[in-house]
Design an enzyme around this catalytic site. Structure first.
Site, mmCIF file in Angstrom:
data_model
loop_
_atom_site.group_PDB
_atom_site.id
_atom_site.type_symbol
_atom_site.label_atom_id
_atom_site.label_comp_id
_atom_site.label_asym_id
_atom_site.label_seq_id
_atom_site.Cartn_x
_atom_site.Cartn_y
_atom_site.Cartn_z
ATOM 1 N N ARG A 174 10.627 -8.413 -51.140
ATOM 2 C CA ARG A 174 9.267 -8.276 -50.601
ATOM 3 C C ARG A 174 9.099 -7.064 -49.688
ATOM 4 N NH1 ARG A 174 6.165 -11.806 -52.811
ATOM 5 N NH2 ARG A 174 6.940 -13.864 -53.333
ATOM 6 N N LEU A 175 9.968 -6.074 -49.848
ATOM 7 C CA LEU A 175 9.822 -4.819 -49.108
ATOM 8 C C LEU A 175 9.033 -3.841 -49.973
ATOM 9 C CD1 LEU A 175 13.398 -4.586 -47.573
ATOM 10 C CD2 LEU A 175 11.252 -5.115 -46.378
#
Length: 195
Positions: A174-175
């Site tokens: 989720r970066l």
């Protein structure tokens, strides 16, 4: 981090072309969010039918809910998502009607059945039965057999003139990558956003 931007419209066109080449189904489908004057929102999917430095174009019946909302509150947001590529684009801006000449040029490119449907439908109005709509469509098909179907005066195009365009790319854990371009006069400013 703030940097002088490249052209977000050119980047969007590259991403759209990548989605087309990859054969993503309905790659031109975009969620369109509008709001009434009092702020009550609605969202639906429309098809992107034009893109250039002026903005993002779609076509619809001006009497539809979206048309009425845009008439009273000409602000909208768009979102496109291409899942296999892990890409999303969000657009925010003011909306204007395209010129009648632009609408007239696009109308004959639609499949004949789609032109009949647009002529038969009073989009977003209540309908007593599907049979009623199909009969109206059949009457129009008979009336215009062997002839061009004229564009209904209420059927038009809308252009979202972007003030903000955000590009989102999926990354592990989720970066995600997020870039936002904000219009400053005729130029664009690019910022990175945290995921």
């Amino acid at each position: 981090m703030v940097r002088r931007a490249h052209d977000p419209i050119a980047k969007f066109i590259r991403w759209l072309e990548d989605a087309r080449r990859t054969r993503i189904p309905n790659y031109e489908a975009m969620a369109l969010a509008t709001a009434e004057r009092n702020g009550k929102t609605s969202v639906r999917f429309v098809l992107l039918k034009g893109i250039d430095e002026r903005g993002f174009v779609f076509f619809s019946d001006a009497r539809s809910r979206k048309g009425r909302e845009l008439g009273s509150n000409p602000l909208a947001s768009l979102a496109l998502y291409w899942q296999p590529q892990g890409r999303q684009v969000r657009v925010e801006g003011r909306v204007e009607e395209v010129t009648p000449a632009e609408t007239d040029a696009y109308w004959p490119t639609r499949p004949r059945q789609s032109r009949l449907a647009a002529s038969a439908s009073l989009q977003s109005a209540r309908l007593r039965s599907r049979t009623e709509l199909l009969e109206r469509c059949a009457r129009l098909a008979k009336k215009f057999r062997g002839r061009e179907i004229p564009r209904p005066p209420c059927w038009t195009g809308f252009r979202v003139r972007p003030d903000a365009i955000e590009f989102w790319t999926h990354r592990a854990h989720r970066l995600h990558d997020r870039e936002i371009y904000l219009r400053r006069g005729r130029a664009w400013r690019r910022d990175l956003l945290q995921p």
